[in-house]
Design a protein around this motif. Structure first.
Motif, short mmCIF file in Angstrom:
data_model
loop_
_atom_site.label_atom_id
_atom_site.label_comp_id
_atom_site.label_asym_id
_atom_site.label_seq_id
_atom_site.Cartn_x
_atom_site.Cartn_y
_atom_site.Cartn_z
N THR A 74 -10.80 -13.04 -15.23
CA THR A 74 -11.06 -12.39 -16.51
C THR A 74 -10.45 -13.17 -17.66
N ALA A 75 -9.22 -13.64 -17.46
CA ALA A 75 -8.52 -14.35 -18.53
C ALA A 75 -9.24 -15.64 -18.91
N ALA A 78 -12.28 -14.85 -20.89
CA ALA A 78 -11.92 -14.46 -22.25
C ALA A 78 -11.66 -15.71 -23.08
N ARG A 84 -14.41 -8.56 -25.04
CA ARG A 84 -14.82 -7.32 -24.41
C ARG A 84 -14.14 -6.12 -25.06
N PHE A 86 -13.49 -1.86 -24.35
CA PHE A 86 -13.49 -0.94 -23.22
C PHE A 86 -14.09 0.42 -23.60
N ALA A 90 -8.36 0.64 -24.17
CA ALA A 90 -7.25 0.01 -23.45
C ALA A 90 -6.35 -0.63 -24.50
N LEU A 91 -5.47 0.19 -25.04
CA LEU A 91 -4.59 -0.29 -26.10
C LEU A 91 -3.16 0.01 -25.71
N ALA A 92 -2.23 -0.79 -26.22
CA ALA A 92 -0.81 -0.54 -25.96
C ALA A 92 -0.38 0.59 -26.90
N LEU A 103 -2.10 -9.09 -30.26
CA LEU A 103 -2.33 -9.50 -28.87
C LEU A 103 -3.55 -10.40 -28.77
N GLY A 104 -4.62 -9.99 -29.44
CA GLY A 104 -5.84 -10.77 -29.43
C GLY A 104 -5.61 -12.13 -30.06
N GLU A 158 -10.09 -0.98 -31.05
CA GLU A 158 -10.64 -1.64 -29.85
C GLU A 158 -11.56 -2.79 -30.29
N VAL A 161 -9.48 -5.71 -31.93
CA VAL A 161 -8.80 -6.63 -30.99
C VAL A 161 -9.80 -7.67 -30.50
N LEU A 165 -10.20 -12.32 -31.27
CA LEU A 165 -10.46 -13.41 -30.32
C LEU A 165 -11.48 -14.40 -30.87
N GLN B 206 1.87 -1.93 -20.27
CA GLN B 206 1.12 -0.74 -20.67
C GLN B 206 -0.36 -0.83 -20.29
N GLU B 212 -5.59 -9.21 -19.90
CA GLU B 212 -6.54 -10.17 -19.31
C GLU B 212 -7.71 -10.43 -20.24
N VAL B 214 -7.75 -10.53 -23.36
CA VAL B 214 -7.47 -11.42 -24.48
C VAL B 214 -7.11 -12.82 -23.96
N GLY B 215 -7.32 -13.04 -22.67
CA GLY B 215 -7.18 -14.39 -22.14
C GLY B 215 -5.80 -14.74 -21.60
#
Lengths: 249, 327
Positions: A74-75, A78, A84, A86, A90-92, A103-104, A158, A161, A165, B206, B212, B214-215
Motif C-alpha cells: 500500500t505504501a 501511495a 485514497r 476511506f 481513517a483519521l488520527a 501526515l499526508g 479525509e 489528507v 499527497l 491510531q 500506509e 500516505v506512503g
C-alpha cells in the motif's frame, strides 16, 4: 485516447468458492471521473483493496502510470501516486486537523525520519498541509482536535489528507457517505473541479452524486463488470436496470 | 485546568525539593530513594515511547533494563578483577567509567531492541505482548545459568563507577547524574513527539491504514521507536545496577516489565511526565507502606484499579481534566 493513469487487467480474487472479483478490467483516464457502482456484495470493497494494496489478486495486474504495482505494498502505491480516501474516516482522532493534514505532506515528502525539529515549525510541510485544508474549507478549524469535528468535516478532512499527497490518481471510497444534502452538494462541486488535477475513481452509493459527476460509469455485479459507459448509456442499459437500478429506480 | 507543561515542571521541582530537604536535614536514605525513583522513571520514560506514542505494549522491556545492568556489571567486574573481557575476536579491558558504560548499555540494548523488534513487531495485540514476554523469559533464564557472571546469585560491584569530576559515592552527586539523564530523556521525548517522526508514529498507533495510504510503513516507524525506547530503558538499567552496586537476573524478570507498565498507567499513558509521577508514587508507596505491611502491593493494586476504572488518563489525566490519549 491517452494512456490510462490507473488500470486493472483481468483481476481475479476468490475466497473459497466465492469469486469476489471475476476478471475485472477497468481504466481511469486523465481528466475523468470514473464511477464504480454496484449493489452490496458486488465486490466493490474487494476490488478497492486490490487496487490499493490491501489484498493481492489471484491473477491479473494493477497498473499505475504504466508501472505494474500488483505486488507492491500500500505504501509503495501511495508513493507512486495513488491517493485514497476511506469510506469510514481513517483519521488520527486525538490529533489536530492540521496534524492529520501534515501526515499526508510528510508521506509525500518521503521524509518522516526527522526526530528533533518540530513538525509544526517545518514551513514547507505546513504550507502544503494548510493549502489542502484551505481548499476543502477547513483552514479555520486547523487547530481543533479531529475528534471534535462533525461527520461532514471529517469527510472534508479525509479528502484534504489525500490532496496533500498531490496524487496522480484518486480512489475515493464513498466520499458522500453520511453527508447531508448541503454537504453532498458542496463536495460534488469540489470533486467536479478536482478532475482536472487528477482523475478520480469514485466508488459511491449516492446516485445523484454519481450521475452529477461521472464521465463514465462501470457497474459491478457478482464480481463482474456488467457494463461500462456514459451516464446515459448506463441509465438505458437493461442489464444494469435489472441488476441494480431496477430495485429503486 | 492545569497545563501539561506546568505539571511536568512542578513534578520535577517537587522531586528536587524533596532531595534538597533531605540534604538539609541530612537524610541520605531519602536521596537514595529519590535516585531510585528517578532511575525507574527513566526506564519507564523509555517504555513510554513504545507504549504511549507507538502503542506497543511490551511486556519484555526488562530485557533492556537487564542488558543495561549486565553491561555495567560485566564491564565493572572485569575492571575490579583486572581480567580481560574476551569478545571472541578481541579482548578488551573492563572499565569503571560511567560514560563508557552508558554508551555500551545504550548500544547493546538498542541492538537487542532491533532484533527483538524485527521479530515481534510482525505481530500485534496480545501476540506482541506474549512474544516480548517470551524474549524476557529467555534472557532471564540465560542470566540465571550464566555462571561466569554469578548466575542466579548475580554480580556484586564493590565501588560505584566513576564520573569525571564527581564523587559518585556521595548520594546527592549520583542523584544529580540520574536526574540530569532523566531530564535529558524527557526533553528528547518531548522533541520526539512533536517531530515529524513522532507525528507519524502517533498516527501509526491510531490509524495504521492511514499511515500506509500516505506512503509510510507503520512497521518501520514502530521498529525505530522500539529501538529508541529500548536504548533509554537500557541506560536506566546501567544506572540501576550502579545504584545497587549489584546486578542479578531479577533485572530481567517479567515482574519488572510489568511494573514499568504499571508506572506508566498510574501516571498517564503517553503523557510526558506520566512515568515520573508513577515512579515517584511507586517508590514512595514501596517505602512507606512497605514499612507498615508486607502486603503493600495490595494498596498499589487498589490505586491501579481506581485509576483504570475512573481515570483513564492516569494522574496526569486527572490533573489536566482531559481524558488520556488512549480512550
Amino acid at each position: 485516447m491517452s494512456d490510462p493513469i490507473l488500470s486493472t487487467h483481468n483481476l481475479v480474487k476468490a475466497f473459497g468458492a466465492l469469486t469476489a472479483t471475476d476478471d475485472v478490467s477497468i481504466d481511469l483516464f486523465p481528466g475523468e471521473i470514473h464511477a464504480l457502482i454496484g449493489p452490496n456484495g458486488a465486490g466493490k470493497s474487494t476490488l478497492i483493496a486490490q487496487i490499493c494494496g490491501g489484498l493481492t489478486p489471484d491473477s491479473g495486474r494493477v497498473v499505475l502510470q504504466g508501472r505494474d504495482v500488483t505486488q507492491d505494498s500500500t505504501a509503495v502505491r501511495a508513493r507512486a501516486g495513488l491517493g485514497r480516501t476511506f469510506q469510514i474516516s481513517a483519521l488520527a482522532m486525538e490529533d489536530t486537523v492540521l496534524e492529520n493534514a501534515l501526515l499526508g505532506a510528510l508521506g509525500a515528502s518521503h521524509r518522516p525520519w526527522r526526530f528533533w525539529r518540530k513538525a509544526l515549525s517545518d514551513k514547507a510541510l505546513c504550507e502544503r498541509a494548510l493549502s489542502a485544508l484551505e481548499r476543502v474549507g477547513l483552514a479555520d478549524d486547523k487547530d481543533r482536535r479531529t475528534s471534535e469535528l462533525s461527520h461532514g468535516q471529517r469527510r472534508q478532512l479525509e479528502v484534504a489528507v489525500a490532496l496533500t499527497l498531490e496524487p496522480r490518481a484518486f480512489l475515493m471510497d464513498e466520499p458522500m457517505a453520511g453527508l447531508g444534502t448541503g454537504g453532498s452538494q458542496r463536495l460534488i462541486g469540489f470533486l467536479d473541479g478536482l478532475r482536472g488535477e487528477a482523475p478520480i475513481l469514485l466508488v459511491e452509493h449516492d446516485m445523484d452524486a454519481v450521475f452529477a459527476l461521472a464521465d463514465r460509469i462501470s457497474v459491478l455485479a457478482s464480481g463482474q463488470v456488467i457494463a461500462t459507459g456514459t451516464v446515459d448509456e448506463i441509465r438505458r442499459d437493461p442489464a444494469v436496470r435489472e441488476a441494480y437500478l431496477g430495485e429503486d429506480a | 485546568m492545569i497545563g501539561e507543561r506546568s505539571i511536568t515542571l512542578v513534578v520535577l521541582g517537587l522531586l528536587l525539593a524533596v532531595v534538597a530537604w533531605a540534604l538539609v536535614v541530612d537524610e541520605p536514605f531519602t536521596i537514595t530513594l529519590a535516585t531510585r525513583a528517578a532511575i525507574l522513571a527513566l526506564a519507564a520514560v523509555g517504555l513510554n515511547i513504545a507504549l504511549g506514542i507507538g502503542g506497543m505494549v511490551s511486556l519484555g522491556h526488562a530485557v533492556f533494563f537487564g542488558l543495561g545492568g549486565y553491561a555495567m556489571g560485566i564491564l565493572a567486574y572485569h575492571a575490579q578483577s583486572f581480567s580481560a573481557l574476551d569478545l571472541g575476536l578481541v579482548s578488551v579491558a573492563g572499565t569503571k567509567s560511567m560514560p563508557v558504560i552508558w554508551l555500551v548499555a545504550l548500544g547493546v540494548s538498542a541492538l537487542a531492541a532491533l532484533l527483538i523488534g524485527l521479530l515481534s513487531l510482525r505481530t500485534s495485540g496480545v501476540y506482541f505482548i506474549m512474544i516480548t514476554l517470551a524474549f524476557g523469559q529467555m534472557f532471564y533464564y540465560f542470566a540465571i545459568s550464566w555462571s561466569a557472571y554469578g548466575g542466579e546469585d548475580g554480580l556484586s560491584i564493590y565501588v560505584r563507577n566513576g564520573f569525571p569530576g564527581l564523587n559518585t559515592l556521595v548520594p546527592i552527586q549520583f542523584f544529580g547524574i540520574c536526574f540530569a539523564l532523566l531530564c535529558a530523556a524527557l526533553f528528547l521525548n518531548a522533541r520526539l513527539r512533536a517531530s515529524p517522526f513522532g507525528l507519524a508514529l502517533n498516527a501509526a498507533r491510531q490509524v495504521p491504514a492511514r499511515i500506509e495510504t500516505v506512503g509510510l510503513t507503520p512497521f518501520r516507524l514502530k521498529l525505530v521507536a522500539f529501538v529508541i525506547s529500548g536504548a533509554i530503558t537500557g541506560l536506566a538499567g546501567a544506572l540501576f545496577a550502579d545504584l545497587n552496586r549489584f546486578v542479578s537476573p531479577t533485572m530481567f524478570s517479567w515482574q519488572l516489565s510489568g511494573e514499568l507498565i504499571v508506572l506508566i498507567v498510574i501516571g498517564g499513558v503517553g503523557r510526558l511526565i506520566g512515568p515520573v509521577i508513577g515512579a515517584c508514587l511507586f517508590v514512595a508507596l514501596e517505602h512507606w507502606l512497605g514499612g507498615l505491611t508486607e502486603f503493600w502491593h495490595v494498596y498499589l493494586g487498589a490505586i491501579l484499579l481506581g485509576i483504570v476504572l475512573f481515570a483513564r488518563g492516569g494522574i496526569v489525566g486527572l490533573l489536566t481534566g482531559r481524558e488520556g490519549p488512549h480512550v
